[in-house]
Write an enzyme that holds these catalytic residues in place. Structure first.
Site, mmCIF file in Angstrom:
data_model
loop_
_atom_site.group_PDB
_atom_site.id
_atom_site.type_symbol
_atom_site.label_atom_id
_atom_site.label_comp_id
_atom_site.label_asym_id
_atom_site.label_seq_id
_atom_site.Cartn_x
_atom_site.Cartn_y
_atom_site.Cartn_z
ATOM 1 N N ASP A 205 8.773 36.787 -2.979
ATOM 2 C CA ASP A 205 9.237 38.126 -2.535
ATOM 3 C C ASP A 205 9.793 39.133 -3.360
ATOM 4 O OD1 ASP A 205 9.722 39.766 0.308
ATOM 5 O OD2 ASP A 205 11.507 39.553 -0.476
ATOM 6 N N GLU A 269 4.413 38.955 -4.198
ATOM 7 C CA GLU A 269 4.337 40.175 -3.341
ATOM 8 C C GLU A 269 4.734 41.320 -4.492
ATOM 9 O OE1 GLU A 269 6.906 42.732 0.086
ATOM 10 O OE2 GLU A 269 7.877 41.656 -1.642
HETATM 11 C C1 GLC Z 1 9.905 42.261 0.821
HETATM 12 C C2 GLC Z 1 9.458 41.694 2.446
HETATM 13 C C3 GLC Z 1 10.067 42.739 3.265
HETATM 14 C C4 GLC Z 1 11.716 42.822 3.039
HETATM 15 C C5 GLC Z 1 11.849 43.299 1.709
HETATM 16 C C6 GLC Z 1 13.263 43.062 1.317
HETATM 17 O O1 GLC Z 1 9.172 43.514 0.677
HETATM 18 O O2 GLC Z 1 8.228 41.686 2.406
HETATM 19 O O3 GLC Z 1 9.729 42.452 4.701
HETATM 20 O O4 GLC Z 1 12.312 43.853 4.029
HETATM 21 O O5 GLC Z 1 11.236 42.412 0.728
HETATM 22 O O6 GLC Z 1 13.822 41.676 1.428
#
Ligand code: GLC
Length: 546
Positions: A205, A269
């Site tokens: 993430d 991500e």
């Molecule tokens: C990532 C997740 C998102 C979250 C962010 C902060 O982008 O996909 O849902 O709010 O991290 O943790």
């Protein structure tokens, strides 16, 4: 070209993203949980996906709905127990399905024991596990960095240390200091913990945020920012994310994952341009699959020329041996059916499941599920609360899965409200109704998933775009034994296309997005109804089914 026997599972497979809170509630509290996934295993098997990616189930105060972890090696009681997760892993594996989990790498919750200790004094064993800075000599903030959700300072004052800590998202989500050996080791231990438990891969993430500029320089100001734009777009995040050193970090994660057998998958991500994401493959020593958000971005224009340009640019940019990923929506982006309309969403599904690369399907996307309208008293997402009314809210795309026609769509018992309301008529959209309709969106998704299995050329074959009129996107998928053409009509008008010579009078329709056309010999011209997509096979070929 890789063949089925030695390509890793994740190249031929399809990943299904489960937003845990919204998939299936098993214990009647209106919130989805791990047992709920187990209860719906038959559906996942019936659908024909290969892996599930489950969003965070770790203990969390839920300030950001689980992306604020307070214990990385346990399960929040809302979602179940560690034994439930072990059972989920086992059940999925018994069903020949893989499981991927989120690794929330860039920050923790402010309720994490590490942070509680780190903030307690300027001298404690974890004092450098987070990013602490003194005020400037004039007493000001350490720099101009701002938070992603509210566009206000990303620095929060801690009186006990008389220092600021950095939080790139909420102040309840302090950023981890990956330059601290202690913090780094503790986070890598977390990865070992889950890999040893048998998960098949991770989604890192906010992967690009793990390292910051060592000098903490101010981010440049965006001169074009104006009210109505996302608050955090006021600055260009040059020094607070995606800094050049991030590639060392990526390589470190990759080498850890490589220590495990069984083709464990490292996804990331990134929410970056294609030019940028392709750099995160490294020399096949960084991420296996940096997630591609190009077709879910608010800038994406849904027309044949635009989409074709995106696909071709990505194919051109991919380094040698790198494998593509395609996604149309996720828990942070509006649902594709709402962005492009339900008729074109069928084209989207055919595109997703026939392009070269690993597709990720967001739960409900297989039904053509749309964004829900969320009445103001039900808004939950911190982003919408911090920056109301500009369209950043994510509750809309996180509403409960639609299983049947009962009051809460079979997601939770009738006696409890689901954590997010279902505010639209779903009587024809739910799984049960669509399973009974051979032409439904769900039937199309399932037919496409079956087609991928029957025609390995769709899983691992090559791709080339074909010359076609501006409203059509036509491409060929091929390997040494087989050739398919996919023709997608991005308009609502009837279109004709002259087939390539070797397909004329020698090809047949395998599947139409309308689910009403199959077989028969095609002549010179391919006719497509408005919003129709077709998969065509050369019929002189021996079938590629396996
Ligand atoms: C990532 C997740 C998102 C979250 C962010 C902060 O982008 O996909 O849902 O709010 O991290 O943790």
């Amino acid at each position: 070209m890789p063949t089925m026997s030695h390509a890793p599972w994740w190249k031929s497979g399809v990943i299904y993203q489960i937003y845990l809170r919204s998939f299936q509630d098993s214990n009647g509290d209106g919130i989805g949980d791990v047992q709920g996934i187990i209860q719906r295993l038959d559906y996942l098997k019936w659908l024909g996906i290969d892996a599930v990616w489950v969003t965070p189930f770790y203990p969390s105060p839920m300030a950001d709905f689980g992306y604020d972890v307070s214990d990385h090696t346990n399960i929040d009681p809302i979602f179940g127990t560690l034994a439930d997760v072990d059972r989920l892993i086992q059940c999925l594996h018994d069903s020949n399905l893989k499981i991927l989990v989120d690794f929330v790498a860039a920050h923790t919750s402010d309720q994490h024991p590490w942070f509680i200790e780190s903030r307690s004094s300027p001298s404690n064993p974890k004092q450098d596990w987070y990013i602490w800075k003194d005020p400037t000599p004039e007493g000001g903030l350490p720099n101009n960095w701002i938070g992603r959700f509210d566009g206000l300072s990303a620095w929060e004052w801690e009186p006990k240390r008389e220092q600021y800590y950095l939080h790139s998202f909420l102040k309840e989500q302090p950023d981890i200091n990956w330059r601290s050996n202690g913090a780094k080791q503790a986070m890598l231990d977390v990865l070992h913990f889950w890999l040893q438990r048998g998960i098949d891969g991770i989604r890192v993430d906010a992967a690009y945020r793990a390292l910051k500029d060592p000098q903490f320089r101010d981010n440049p100001v965006n001169p074009d920012w104006h009210p109505g734009m996302e608050p955090s777009d006021r600055l260009f995040e040059v020094f607070s994310k995606n800094i050049p050193e991030i590639h060392d970090y990526n390589r470190m994660l990759r080498s850890l994952v490589e220590k495990y057998d069984g083709d464990r998958l490292l996804m990331a991500e990134l929410y970056k341009s294609l030019e940028e994401i392709v750099k995160h493959y490294g020399a096949n020593d960084e991420f296996h699959l940096p997630l591609n958000s190009e077709l879910m971005s608010s800038d994406c224009q849904w027309n044949a020329e635009y989409v074709r340009e995106v696909v071709d640019r990505y194919e051109r940019l991919l380094p040698e041996g790198a494998w593509p990923n395609w996604s149309l929506s996720n828990h942070d982006k509006h649902r594709v059916a709402s962005r492009i309309g339900i008729a074109q969403a069928r084209i989207g599904m055919m595109l997703l499941l026939t392009l070269r690369g690993t597709p990720t399907i967001y739960y409900g996307e297989e039904l053509g599920m749309e964004d829900a309208w969320i009445p103001s008293e039900h808004i939950q997402d911190p982003w919408e609360i911090k920056a109301p009314g500009i369209g950043v809210g994510r509750d809309t795309e996180r509403t409960p899965m639609l299983w049947d026609n009962s009051p809460h769509a079979g997601f939770c018992p009738e006696s409890v409200p689901p954590w997010l309301p279902i505010t639209y008529d779903y009587s024809h959209l739910h799984v049960k109704a669509q399973q009974q309709d051979s032409r439904s969106f769900l039937s199309l998704t399932r037919a496409l998933l079956r087609l991928r299995r029957q025609h390995s050329v769709l899983q691992l074959g090559d791709y080339i775009a074909l010359y076609s009129p501006s409203q059509l996107f036509c491409y060929r998928r091929f390997n040494e034994n087989s050739e398919l053409i996919i023709a997608l009509n991005f308009s609502s008008e009837y279109q004709e296309w002259v087939l390539p010579i070797e397909f004329r009078h020698q090809s047949t329709v395998l599947l139409s997005t309308f689910m009403d056309r199959h077989g028969g010999k095609l002549g010179d011209i391919l006719e497509l109804r408005g919003n129709e997509g077709l998969v065509i096979q050369r019929c002189s070929q021996s079938s590629d089914t396996d």
